[in-house]
Motif scaffolding. Structure first.
Motif, mmCIF file in Angstrom:
data_model
loop_
_atom_site.group_PDB
_atom_site.id
_atom_site.type_symbol
_atom_site.label_atom_id
_atom_site.label_comp_id
_atom_site.label_asym_id
_atom_site.label_seq_id
_atom_site.Cartn_x
_atom_site.Cartn_y
_atom_site.Cartn_z
ATOM 1 N N SER A 3 25.070 84.211 128.671
ATOM 2 C CA SER A 3 26.049 83.163 128.945
ATOM 3 C C SER A 3 27.395 83.636 128.392
ATOM 4 C CB SER A 3 25.637 81.851 128.280
ATOM 5 O OG SER A 3 24.423 81.377 128.809
ATOM 6 N N GLN A 31 25.642 83.952 133.425
ATOM 7 C CA GLN A 31 26.456 82.838 133.898
ATOM 8 C C GLN A 31 27.766 82.863 133.131
ATOM 9 O OE1 GLN A 31 25.048 78.885 132.932
ATOM 10 N NE2 GLN A 31 24.272 79.494 130.927
ATOM 11 N N ALA A 76 25.324 76.367 126.948
ATOM 12 C CA ALA A 76 24.354 77.444 127.170
ATOM 13 C C ALA A 76 23.021 77.140 126.505
ATOM 14 C CB ALA A 76 24.922 78.762 126.638
#
Length: 294
Positions: A3, A31, A76
């Motif tokens: 993350s 991500q 996250a």
């Protein structure tokens, strides 16, 4: 899963360039979480149009770096799949990275774990100029040095001599943190370190908890040096220097440095006095060098 947490505020073009670099990474299990802390320049619209896969969390302009980063970490944590390795990568938007950047960070982690992995930083306008390669310091008299000096501030020399450097602290500009670290030592301290030094303080806590702090030489962050904070090379006026003691935006904020001294030094208030003395001496020496060059 990595993350990537990026706090931003009114730097649309830097944010666009940073996200573009991340979008072409060879490692794909990641991500991006952008914490937009009250931007008024259309950053959120640009992201939604050009990078729709990016998660945007909206602040009101009062988060600063530390709490904005914590927002991203909490998001996250809620999204993580505990069946796989999970990491947070803290990154600033005034940077660019190569397509293999994430892969090199993961490779280094697997080689050195348990650890946090930091990045080498070079000047984006002059990639040969080494800006950061770790730090060494002691917690009695505030003594220390930038390890880039050991390599004559040359990335070519650094990469020819070693593949990693062990550091006493790590900045938030490109640091890979296993999610388990937050469970063990907590998040960044946004009460005592609103903007500056929260990354250093966090990494010192992690090191005390038994995690090595590794700067991975192949993991390079190209830093837009002119866009970051107060530059040592710039001619800082006496007023700017004094104002820096109370400014949230300043790395020499006295409250922040006092908090670090009390939290982590061996000599507490004495360390703080040495630290302030070192800062003032450095400023005066730079002034003397400037006057001699005139």
């Amino acid at each position: 899963m990595i993350s990537i947490v990026i706090p931003v505020h009114n730097r649309l073009e830097f944010t666009r360039q940073c996200l573009a670099c991340l979008s072409v990474q060879t490692y794909r299990n990641f991500q991006i979480i952008v914490v937009d802390d009250g931007s008024t320049d259309g950053t959120d619209l640009m992201i939604s149009q050009e990078f729709p896969e990016v998660v945007v969390l909206k602040g009101d302009g009062n988060l600063w770096w530390t709490e904005a980063t914590n927002w991203g970490i909490r998001y996250a944590q809620k999204q993580q799949d505990k069946r796989q390795e999970s990491f947070v990568l803290t990154l600033n938007d005034d940077t660019r990275v190569a397509p293999d950047y994430l892969q090199t960070m993961l490779d280094a982690y697997r080689k050195h774990k348990p650890c946090l992995i930091g990045s080498v930083s070079v000047d984006s306008d002059n990639p040969e100029k080494l800006e950061y390669a770790g730090a060494a310091f002691e917690l009695y008299t505030a003594g220390g040095r930038h390890l880039s000096e050991d390599y004559h501030n040359s990335y070519r020399e650094l990469s020819s001599r070693t593949s990693y450097v062990e550091s006493h602290s790590l900045p938030g500009r490109g640091t890979l943190i296993p999610m388990e670290v937050f469970d063990k030592i907590g998040l960044f301290d946004s009460k005592k370190y609103i903007h500056y030094m929260s990354d250093i303080e966090f990494s010192v806590r992690a090191r005390k908890a038994g995690y090595r702090l590794i700067v991975n030489v192949p993991s390079v962050v190209y830093e837009f040096v002119k866009a970051t904070g107060i530059q040592v090379e710039r001619k800082v006026t006496l007023k700017e220097f004094i104002d820096g003691f109370t400014s949230i935006k300043s790395p020499t904020n006295l409250r922040v440095r006092y908090n670090f001294a009390i939290d982590h030094s061996k000599t507490k208030a004495l360390y703080f006095c040495f630290d302030v003395g070192r800062i003032c001496t450095g400023f005066l020496l730079r002034k003397v060098r400037i006057m001699k060059s005139l």
